[in-house]
Write a protein that holds these residues in place. Structure first.
Motif, mmCIF file in Angstrom:
data_model
loop_
_atom_site.group_PDB
_atom_site.id
_atom_site.type_symbol
_atom_site.label_atom_id
_atom_site.label_comp_id
_atom_site.label_asym_id
_atom_site.label_seq_id
_atom_site.Cartn_x
_atom_site.Cartn_y
_atom_site.Cartn_z
ATOM 1 N N TYR A 17 -25.561 44.661 109.160
ATOM 2 C CA TYR A 17 -25.371 43.954 107.893
ATOM 3 C C TYR A 17 -26.439 42.885 107.683
ATOM 4 O O TYR A 17 -26.902 42.665 106.572
ATOM 5 N N ALA A 18 -26.826 42.224 108.788
ATOM 6 C CA ALA A 18 -27.846 41.170 108.669
ATOM 7 C C ALA A 18 -29.163 41.755 108.168
ATOM 8 O O ALA A 18 -29.874 41.147 107.370
ATOM 9 N N LEU A 20 -29.512 44.503 106.357
ATOM 10 C CA LEU A 20 -29.395 45.110 105.029
ATOM 11 C C LEU A 20 -29.162 44.080 103.925
ATOM 12 O O LEU A 20 -29.659 44.217 102.809
ATOM 13 N N ALA A 21 -28.427 43.025 104.273
ATOM 14 C CA ALA A 21 -27.935 42.104 103.245
ATOM 15 C C ALA A 21 -29.027 41.501 102.345
ATOM 16 O O ALA A 21 -28.870 41.519 101.120
ATOM 17 N N PRO A 22 -30.129 40.976 102.908
ATOM 18 C CA PRO A 22 -31.105 40.329 102.007
ATOM 19 C C PRO A 22 -31.592 41.258 100.902
ATOM 20 O O PRO A 22 -31.651 40.863 99.726
ATOM 21 N N VAL A 24 -30.077 43.920 99.665
ATOM 22 C CA VAL A 24 -28.997 44.234 98.717
ATOM 23 C C VAL A 24 -28.782 43.070 97.760
ATOM 24 O O VAL A 24 -28.670 43.258 96.543
ATOM 25 N N ILE A 25 -28.778 41.861 98.309
ATOM 26 C CA ILE A 25 -28.571 40.685 97.458
ATOM 27 C C ILE A 25 -29.701 40.578 96.428
ATOM 28 O O ILE A 25 -29.478 40.330 95.243
ATOM 29 N N ALA B 99 -33.947 46.516 106.022
ATOM 30 C CA ALA B 99 -32.892 47.246 105.315
ATOM 31 C C ALA B 99 -33.039 48.743 105.554
ATOM 32 O O ALA B 99 -32.057 49.455 105.780
ATOM 33 N N SER B 102 -31.805 49.606 108.991
ATOM 34 C CA SER B 102 -30.351 49.553 109.033
ATOM 35 C C SER B 102 -29.748 50.825 108.420
ATOM 36 O O SER B 102 -28.816 51.414 108.965
#
Lengths: 294, 285
Positions: A17-18, A20-22, A24-25, B99, B102
């Motif tokens: 998640y760490a 991927l998150a940036p 996605v945000i 990303a 991941s």
């Protein structure tokens, strides 16, 4: 053991998640917010510096849909795509086939034939003026030498035709590159076997190469349609949308409405309507992509 | 392939194939040659009939090159283009590569990682003109009109999908056994990503960087909409000089050559994975 495993999977969960998150945000903030904003702006009156000055309901849409210029720009954009894409696809695929069947000098042809793909559209449009102008343009002069006189840039049809020719110059290499990858992925044994069975190259081309490379070609065609619907820089640099508004493809017209005339409400309504139109192609594209990537 | 098809061909079909290839070569070369030839003419020679072959029919001159390359506005735009291109590329790689990794390695609870990948792709296929208004207003509100930062922000958004989709595809090719071995040796997840997966995927990173850079370099719609002077890039410069100065053949030629050179020259060195990158991984090769 179970404790270790769960600790490990917990670390893994945090990690994935760490990472991927940036991204996605970022996308939610800067893609989904603007689309929602575009829909919102299409229902209001927006004045630069003052902000939203009132809700106008469907007024912007009515103004766009009753404007002949809007329909005209959609029409010529569709013509532009429907003429350029099939020619680019045929030419690109045939070229790729010729290189694939073993024309000597493959490593020489490939980079050169793909070079136009990376040129700046605006620059090619600008150069295109010197190719198509009736004051000493190369194409005009050469055609005049064999007795053909075409008014390229002084008429709407001529301007569009010139833009389409340059579009083919830039984008045929895209289909060529895709097709080359698609055809090279077919194992040699299949070609060899087909060649022993078939009586001509044409049969191998028609019954082996084309069907086997078809999935790749589908992606190339869809991407070409999507990019073609975005056409802006090349025709704009070539004709500035003129004479009059006769070569204003959709993106040119929407750009002028929004930026030059700062009519943000109408510009947004145009964008939303166009999105609905293009979403048909995009949906097909996504169905194909879902099959292709795992 | 070397090559039953070709060896068994008749002379006739070989000739046709070669002829088509030569026509294609000439077709591709003409605009380049025309631009180059015009770029070394004086303005008078560009209008003179019969001035075709340099040295024989006209005296080559570097005037147009000198004129364009000493124009502070042109140099400024070249610098802006380079800065915005490199800035965007770095930012996109930093944001997108993790990303992509991941999505290549893990599955997620609510959505399949493939669908998340396609979701990223959706913003790349969207016609940019749809979001022209909100982005223009956003940049205006933030005071980022006509700034490098504003352009980098926009271009990063449009190009993130390239990085995520291409790099995910490349990472999936990195062998899991190598990563598994590293994990048994005690490497952390981060170390596996940074010290094994990324170095093994350098080819993919280079192709991604190239595609993103070329897109930024060539982008015209937003460049002309949100810049005017300070941050104007080459496409904006060309559109502006087309409308204010008209078209001088020799200067148009120099502008064109300068503007198209960087990505075209780079493309000769980045041939592997190009089709894969431009098709978002749908085409292998």
């Amino acid at each position: 053991m179970a404790v270790i495993a769960s600790a490990q999977s917990k670390a893994e969960r945090g990690f994935k998640y760490a990472l991927l998150a940036p991204a996605v945000i970022w996308v939610i903030g800067l893609t989904f917010f603007p689309i929602v904003a575009a829909v919102h702006f299409s229902f209001v009156n927006y004045v630069l510096g003052e902000g939203i000055t009132g809700f106008v309901g469907f007024d912007n849409y009515v103004r766009v849909l009753t404007d002949g210029g809007f329909w005209y720009s959609i029409f010529i954009t569709l013509v532009y795509v429907l003429v350029t894409v099939p020619i680019e696809v045929c030419a690109g695929f045939v070229l790729a086939w010729i290189i694939t069947i073993g024309l000597p000098g493959k490593s020489f042809f490939r980079p050169i034939l793909t070079a136009p793909l990376f040129t700046m559209e605006v620059a090619i449009g600008y150069l295109g003026v010197t190719l198509f102008t009736d004051q000493g343009g190369l194409v005009t002069t050469l055609l005049a030498a064999v007795g053909i006189h075409i008014e390229w840039l002084s008429t709407g049809a001529g301007g569009l035709a010139a833009a389409m020719i340059l579009d083919m110059w830039i984008w045929t290499p895209f289909v060529f590159l895709m097709s080359l990858a698609g055809l090279s992925a077919i194992p040699n044994d299949i070609y060899d076997a087909a060649m022993l069975e078939a009586s001509s190259h044409w049969e191998v081309f028609r019954h082996v190469a084309l069907p086997l490379a078809w999935p790749v070609l589908t992606i190339a065609i869809l991407l070409r349609i999507i990019e073609g619907m975005k056409s802006f820089g090349l025709p704009y640099a070539l004709t500035s949308g003129g004479p009059g508004t006769s070569t204003q493809l959709f993106s040119i017209m929407a750009d002028l409405t929004t930026i030059q005339f700062t009519d943000f409400g109408r510009g947004s309504a145009m964008g939303v309507l166009y999105l609905i139109l293009v979403s048909v192609v995009i949906t097909i594209f996504f169905k194909q992509m879902r099959k292709r990537i795992e | 392939m070397e090559n039953l098809l070709w060896r068994n061909s008749k002379w006739g079909s070989k000739l046709v194939a070669m002829a088509i290839a030569c026509v294609a070569l000439v077709w591709v070369a003409i605009p380049f040659l025309w631009a180059f030839n015009n770029s070394i003419k004086t303005e008078a020679d560009t209008f003179r009939q019969g001035a075709v072959i340099p040295f024989l029919q006209f005296t080559p001159s570097l005037d147009a090159w000198k004129f364009v390359l000493s124009d502070p506005q042109a140099l400024n735009c070249l610098f802006s283009s380079a800065l915005v291109g490199v800035g965007t590329t770095l930012f996109v790689l930093i944001l997108g590569t993790p990303a992509a990794y991941s999505l290549a390695r893990f599955e997620f609870k609510r959505m399949k990682s493939r669908d998340i990948t396609l979701w990223f792709l959706s913003q790349r296929v969207l016609p940019p003109v749809v979001v022209l208004t909100p982005f223009y207003i956003l940049l205006a509100e933030l005071g980022l009109i006509d700034t490098w930062l504003g352009l980098i922000l926009l271009y990063s958004t449009f190009n993130l999908a390239f990085c995520v989709v291409i790099m995910r595809d490349i990472f999936r090719d990195v062998s899991k056994e190598v990563e598994e071995a590293a994990r048994i040796e005690g490497a952390s997840l981060w170390q596996i990503f940074w010290m094994i997966a990324v170095p093994l995927s350098l080819d993919g990173l280079i192709v991604t960087a190239f595609i993103v850079f070329a897109f930024c370099w060539n982008e015209a719609l937003f460049a002309s909409a949100v810049t005017s002077q300070h941050a104007a890039t080459m496409p904006a410069f060309i559109l502006a000089s087309r409308s204010t100065r008209g078209v001088d053949f020799n200067q148009a030629a120099v502008n064109t050559l300068v503007a198209i050179a960087p990505p075209v020259i780079m493309s000769f060195f980045v041939q592997r994975y190009l089709a894969r990158g431009l098709s978002f991984g749908a085409v292998k090769g």
